[in-house]
Scaffold this motif. Structure first.
Motif, short mmCIF file in Angstrom:
data_model
loop_
_atom_site.label_atom_id
_atom_site.label_comp_id
_atom_site.label_asym_id
_atom_site.label_seq_id
_atom_site.Cartn_x
_atom_site.Cartn_y
_atom_site.Cartn_z
N VAL A 184 0.82 -1.21 0.00
CA VAL A 184 0.00 0.00 0.00
C VAL A 184 0.86 1.26 0.00
O VAL A 184 0.51 2.27 -0.64
N LEU A 185 1.99 1.22 0.73
CA LEU A 185 2.85 2.39 0.88
C LEU A 185 4.28 2.02 0.50
O LEU A 185 5.17 1.93 1.36
N PRO A 186 4.54 1.81 -0.78
CA PRO A 186 5.85 1.30 -1.20
C PRO A 186 7.00 2.27 -0.92
O PRO A 186 8.16 1.86 -0.88
N GLY A 187 6.70 3.55 -0.72
CA GLY A 187 7.76 4.51 -0.47
C GLY A 187 8.18 4.61 0.99
O GLY A 187 9.13 5.34 1.31
N VAL A 188 7.50 3.89 1.87
CA VAL A 188 7.79 3.97 3.30
C VAL A 188 8.79 2.90 3.70
O VAL A 188 8.69 1.75 3.25
N ARG A 189 9.75 3.25 4.51
CA ARG A 189 10.68 2.28 5.07
C ARG A 189 9.94 1.45 6.12
O ARG A 189 9.50 1.98 7.14
N ALA A 190 9.74 0.17 5.85
CA ALA A 190 8.99 -0.72 6.72
C ALA A 190 9.88 -1.86 7.17
O ALA A 190 10.43 -2.59 6.34
N LEU A 191 10.02 -2.03 8.49
CA LEU A 191 10.93 -3.02 9.06
C LEU A 191 10.17 -4.04 9.88
O LEU A 191 9.18 -3.72 10.54
N ALA A 192 10.65 -5.28 9.84
CA ALA A 192 10.15 -6.31 10.74
C ALA A 192 10.74 -6.07 12.12
O ALA A 192 11.95 -5.88 12.27
N GLY A 193 9.90 -6.04 13.14
CA GLY A 193 10.35 -5.82 14.49
C GLY A 193 9.16 -5.63 15.40
O GLY A 193 8.01 -5.68 14.95
N SER A 194 9.42 -5.42 16.66
CA SER A 194 8.34 -5.30 17.63
C SER A 194 8.66 -4.18 18.61
O SER A 194 9.78 -3.65 18.66
N ALA A 195 7.66 -3.84 19.44
CA ALA A 195 7.87 -2.83 20.46
C ALA A 195 8.89 -3.28 21.49
O ALA A 195 9.56 -2.44 22.11
N GLU A 196 9.02 -4.58 21.64
CA GLU A 196 9.95 -5.13 22.63
C GLU A 196 11.36 -5.28 22.07
O GLU A 196 12.30 -5.51 22.83
N ALA A 197 11.51 -5.17 20.75
CA ALA A 197 12.82 -5.26 20.10
C ALA A 197 12.79 -4.38 18.86
O ALA A 197 12.52 -4.84 17.75
N ILE A 198 13.02 -3.09 19.04
CA ILE A 198 12.90 -2.11 17.96
C ILE A 198 14.20 -2.07 17.17
O ILE A 198 15.27 -1.81 17.74
N PRO A 199 14.13 -2.32 15.86
CA PRO A 199 15.36 -2.39 15.06
C PRO A 199 15.88 -1.04 14.61
O PRO A 199 16.11 -0.79 13.41
N LEU A 200 16.07 -0.12 15.56
CA LEU A 200 16.55 1.22 15.28
C LEU A 200 17.62 1.61 16.30
O LEU A 200 17.61 1.11 17.44
N PRO A 201 18.53 2.53 15.93
CA PRO A 201 19.57 2.96 16.87
C PRO A 201 19.01 3.81 18.00
O PRO A 201 17.88 4.32 17.95
N ASP A 202 19.84 4.00 19.01
CA ASP A 202 19.49 4.88 20.12
C ASP A 202 19.22 6.30 19.62
O ASP A 202 19.89 6.79 18.68
N ALA A 203 18.25 6.96 20.26
CA ALA A 203 17.97 8.38 20.02
C ALA A 203 17.80 8.71 18.54
O ALA A 203 18.23 9.76 18.07
N SER A 204 17.14 7.82 17.80
CA SER A 204 17.05 7.99 16.35
C SER A 204 15.73 8.58 15.87
O SER A 204 15.59 8.89 14.68
N VAL A 205 14.75 8.75 16.76
CA VAL A 205 13.46 9.32 16.35
C VAL A 205 13.02 10.36 17.37
O VAL A 205 13.42 10.33 18.53
N ASP A 206 12.18 11.28 16.90
CA ASP A 206 11.66 12.34 17.77
C ASP A 206 10.32 11.98 18.38
O ASP A 206 9.97 12.48 19.46
#
Length: 262
Positions: free
Chosen positions: A84-106
């Motif tokens: 539906v949203l091919p331009g969005v970066r979509a990652l497999a992961g969960s709230a308990e294991a977020i596949p992003l670096p520290d302090a990477s989102v606002d």
């Protein structure tokens, strides 16, 4: 008893993948004003949509022109989001294991998903990925049961189709403590701010039945009970003057809770 409740929640939380395409087609989006309110305290444009499902909230974020990344644990839901949203970066992961670096989102947002998180684990993970001054916001679309026929629908449909978090009063109660199981985790976040915004979805009797069929409580019902529940809802909707002929607007509220890590 706690383990039984956790197991039951896990079954419900994992039920949506079997109906990913129906979920994408029939679930409502979120009131743009509610999403703007959720974002405005975050101080930046980097947004994580956590438990993103098929992208119902993600799409509203894209329309608001923020830099969004979506994280979702169910492969079928992720596949639908990417379609539906091919331009969005979509990652497999969960709230308990977020596949992003520290302090990477606002801002971290969760649309109709926060109540599925194990906040004893997810709370520290969310705090980890938030930049200083960041915000966590949970959004819920709830039926506006101040409307007479909606209140009657809730009574006819029962808890499987409506669920305890889909009435405004229970939404307030469910979110008041941010679903945090102990004071140690709750102390990671400040006092919550809450707001609600009018919303609606154009439906017919048949498409509203299809929407309610994507609720977790209905998806896990035995087939005979599922058919009976949906049949009862269909009979009610076709008999009501407000919903029995053509399209109507389903009255909704988008409720928002936002908090900051401390």
């Amino acid at each position: 008893m706690v383990r039984v409740e956790q197991d039951a929640r896990a079954v419900l939380a994992s039920s949506f993948g079997s109906a990913a395409s129906a979920y994408a087609e029939h679930r409502p989006d979120y009131a743009p004003a509610a999403v703007r309110w959720a974002l405005e305290a975050g101080g930046g444009r980097r947004v994580l949509d956590l438990g993103a499902g098929t992208g119902k909230l993600t799409g509203t974020l894209v329309a608001l022109d923020v830099d969004v990344v979506a994280v979702e644990p169910d492969p079928a839901m992720v596949a639908e989001l990417r379609r539906v949203l091919p331009g969005v970066r979509a990652l497999a992961g969960s709230a308990e294991a977020i596949p992003l670096p520290d302090a990477s989102v606002d801002v971290v947002v969760a649309g109709n998903a926060l109540h599925w998180f194990d906040m004893a684990v997810a709370g520290p993970e969310i705090a980890r990925v938030l930049a200083p001054g960041g915000v966590l916001a949970g959004l819920w679309n709830v039926l506006d049961d101040r409307v007479d026929w909606v209140e009657a629908l809730e009574q006819v449909a029962g808890s499987a189709a409506i669920g305890p978090r889909d009435t405004l009063g229970n939404w307030r109660a469910a979110t008041a403590g941010l679903h945090l199981p102990d004071a140690g985790v709750a102390a990671r976040f400040g006092s919550p701010e809450q707001a609600e915004f009018p919303h609606g979805q154009r439906r017919t009797a048949e498409s509203l039945v299809a929407t309610l069929a994507t609720r977790a409580g209905v998806l896990v019902l035995p087939e005979q009970r599922r058919r009976a529940t949906l049949g009862r809802i269909r009979d009610f909707l076709t008999a009501r003057p407000e919903t029995g002929s053509g399209e109507f607007t389903l009255p909704l509220l988008t409720g928002v809770l936002r908090v900051r890590p401390v």
